[in-house]
Design an enzyme around this catalytic site. Structure first.
Site, PDB file in Angstrom:
ATOM      1  N   CYS A   1      -3.531   5.153   7.107  1.00 32.58           N
ATOM      2  CA  CYS A   1      -3.894   5.424   9.104  1.00 32.58           C
ATOM      3  C   CYS A   1      -2.191   5.135   9.414  1.00 32.58           C
ATOM      4  O   CYS A   1      -1.659   6.254  10.806  1.00 32.58           O
ATOM      5  CB  CYS A   1      -3.816   3.323   9.629  1.00 32.58           C
TER       6      CYS A   1
ATOM      7  N   ASN B   1       1.271  -1.160   0.453  1.00 29.55           N
ATOM      8  CA  ASN B   1       0.299  -0.075  -0.218  1.00 29.55           C
ATOM      9  C   ASN B   1       0.862   1.544   0.008  1.00 29.55           C
ATOM     10  O   ASN B   1       0.485   2.546   0.197  1.00 29.55           O
ATOM     11  CB  ASN B   1      -1.094   0.126   1.263  1.00 29.55           C
TER      12      ASN B   1
ATOM     13  N   SER C   1     -10.894  -5.436  -0.600  1.00 24.04           N
ATOM     14  CA  SER C   1     -12.153  -4.071   0.127  1.00 24.04           C
ATOM     15  C   SER C   1     -12.669  -3.474  -1.007  1.00 24.04           C
ATOM     16  O   SER C   1     -11.909  -3.038  -1.073  1.00 24.04           O
ATOM     17  CB  SER C   1     -11.144  -3.659   0.832  1.00 24.04           C
TER      18      SER C   1
ATOM     19  N   HIS D   1     -13.485  -0.261  -0.279  1.00 24.87           N
ATOM     20  CA  HIS D   1     -13.730   1.612  -0.694  1.00 24.87           C
ATOM     21  C   HIS D   1     -12.204   1.592  -1.414  1.00 24.87           C
ATOM     22  O   HIS D   1     -11.783   3.224  -2.244  1.00 24.87           O
ATOM     23  CB  HIS D   1     -13.848   1.810   0.236  1.00 24.87           C
TER      24      HIS D   1
HETATM   25  N1  PLP Z   1      -4.658  -3.874   3.624  1.00 25.24           N
HETATM   26  C1  PLP Z   1      -4.094  -3.256   3.098  1.00 25.24           C
HETATM   27  C2  PLP Z   1      -3.040  -2.968   1.854  1.00 25.24           C
HETATM   28  C3  PLP Z   1      -4.280  -1.951   3.473  1.00 25.24           C
HETATM   29  O1  PLP Z   1      -4.306  -0.894   2.002  1.00 25.24           O
HETATM   30  C4  PLP Z   1      -5.339  -1.419   3.653  1.00 25.24           C
HETATM   31  C5  PLP Z   1      -6.054  -0.069   4.165  1.00 25.24           C
HETATM   32  O2  PLP Z   1      -5.930   1.088   3.500  1.00 25.24           O
HETATM   33  C6  PLP Z   1      -6.044  -2.211   4.046  1.00 25.24           C
HETATM   34  C7  PLP Z   1      -5.211  -3.540   4.564  1.00 25.24           C
HETATM   35  C8  PLP Z   1      -7.625  -1.799   5.445  1.00 25.24           C
HETATM   36  O3  PLP Z   1      -8.904  -2.246   4.509  1.00 25.24           O
HETATM   37  P1  PLP Z   1     -10.113  -1.640   4.774  1.00 25.24           P
HETATM   38  O4  PLP Z   1      -9.748  -0.175   4.928  1.00 25.24           O
HETATM   39  O5  PLP Z   1     -11.338  -2.115   4.183  1.00 25.24           O
HETATM   40  O6  PLP Z   1      -9.779  -1.896   5.927  1.00 25.24           O
END
Ligand code: PLP
Length: 388
Positions: free
Chosen positions: A327, A153, A201, A203
């Protein structure tokens, strides 16, 4: 001043077609999918259709898809659910993951470690690619699960899941991948990748927030982590978020319809953005793998700049960006991903993540190049003045 949104890895706008697919389940067809009357049956049908749409997008069967509240819950369910289940049937509980996973995996693994389940964290190279030798050496007799993300990410690097499957061979080790950032950005087929579980996910792919899915290969056993009613075939209790599920299904349908075209356009714009910035800004570093990366991601570091300052100045100019993952952008801690990649701390502090979307335009990208060049120069001037 029009906003230029370059933070599509944090979240995406809901596609109008997705919203249209959701609205009926807020308005007339608001039934509970567990009800046997016609309103309930309509809701159930919407869920069944969406399950099929999500399954098709990753080459799975509908009954291998479990709807959950998002990527975070999918990661939690995969790790905790699988390790708990295997604890019932096997002696082992050792997990292998990478140092660059999302915190949804890393914090879940840390929690399992505190509960006495050993965890090995594999390193990555300078491009953010997992060290396959370290992974192979890390496999023990009691290893039950390997969890490695499909695309990172923060820096966008695509991880070699197929090779990890080959390393596992016919050992009884489940392979989980967090594909939250990969969905929509590359062709995904669970059989070709050889994964047993996959987190998704909505969104991040122009669907609504608060809905996601865990793919679990048929025959792979896992324990529910949220218990109550018998929803999702007893694997995830709670009245289904029917509008969200319908929207996620539609978003997956759109990926199959428009994904290829969007990706090619986004990759070309991303390359223009990166080339433009590298040409205009001295001492800038492009993070992540040069080729094996998702199209939307441009992660750059600027020596002598503070990431937070970059974000604030860009925001002031109407550009929404991020310093890494959404985050952690509130924290001044250097990114664990860049640290694992060996990026020196003074450079890692100047990180900027620009993530493009299907509606990004060339004009926006050219404006962003100018803005980044201006902001970096300004911050460097201020820092130099303070040092004197
Ligand atoms: N995993 C990765 C690689 C992500 O980039 C994200 C969100 O930024 C998540 C998990 C978490 O997903 P969610 O926002 O749907 O909880």
């Amino acid at each position: 001043m029009a906003t230029i949104y370059l933070d599509h890895s944090a979240t995406t706008p809901v596609d109008p077609e997705v919203l249209d697919a959701m609205l009926p389940y807020y308005r007339g067809q608001y039934g509970n999918a567990s009800s046997i009357h016609q309103a309930g049956r309509a809701a159930r049908q919407a869920i069944d259709e969406a399950r099929e749409q999500v399954a098709i997008a990753i080459g799975a069967a509908p009954e291998e898809i479990y709807f959950v509240s998002g990527g975070t819950e999918a990661d939690n369910l995969a790790l905790r659910g699988y390790v708990e289940q295997s604890g019932n049937t096997r002696n082992g509980s050792h997990i292998i993951t990478s140092k660059i996973e999302h915190h949804a995996v890393l914090h879940t693994a840390a929690k399992l470690a505190r509960q006495g389940k050993p965890v090995t964290y594999c390193g990555v190279d300078g491009d953010g690619v997992i060290d396959l030798g370290e992974l192979a050496d890390g496999i023990r007799d009691d290893t039950v699960l390997i969890s490695v993300m499909l695309a990172n990410n923060e820096v966008g690097t695509i991880e070699p899941l197929r090779e990890i499957r080959e390393i596992i061979g016919d050992r009884r080790i489940a392979l989980h991948t967090d594909a939250v950032q990969a969905l929509g950005e590359m062709d995904i087929n669970v059989d070709e990748l050889g994964v047993d579980m996959m987190s998704l996910s909505a969104h991040k792919v122009y669907g609504p927030k608060g809905i996601g899915a865990l793919y679990v290969r048929k025959g792979t056993r896992f324990s529910a982590q949220i218990v109550g009613g018998g929803h999702e075939r007893n694997k995830r209790a709670g009245t289904e978020n029917v509008p969200g599920i319908a929207g996620f299904g539609k978003a997956c349908e759109l990926i199959l319809r428009d994904g290829c075209e969007n990706r090619a356009r986004v990759a070309a714009l991303r390359d223009r953005l990166v080339a433009g910035i590298l040409e205009r800004v001295e001492d800038a570093h492009y993070n992540g793998h040069p080729e094996n990366r998702i199209p939307k991601n441009a992660s750059l570091c600027f020596r002598g700049c503070e990431g937070e300052a970059l974000l604030l100045h860009l925001d002031f100019m109407g550009i929404c960006a991020s310093s890494g993952s959404a985050c952690t952008s509130q924290s001044l801690e250097p990114s664990h991903v860049l640290a694992a990649m060996g990026v020196p701390i003074e450079i890692a502090h100047g990180v900027l993540r620009l993530t493009l979307g299907k509606d990004s335009t060339q004009q926006e990208i050219d404006t962003a190049i100018d803005a980044v060049a201006e902001v970096v120069a300004k911050i460097r001037r201020i820092s130099a003045a303070i040092e004197i």
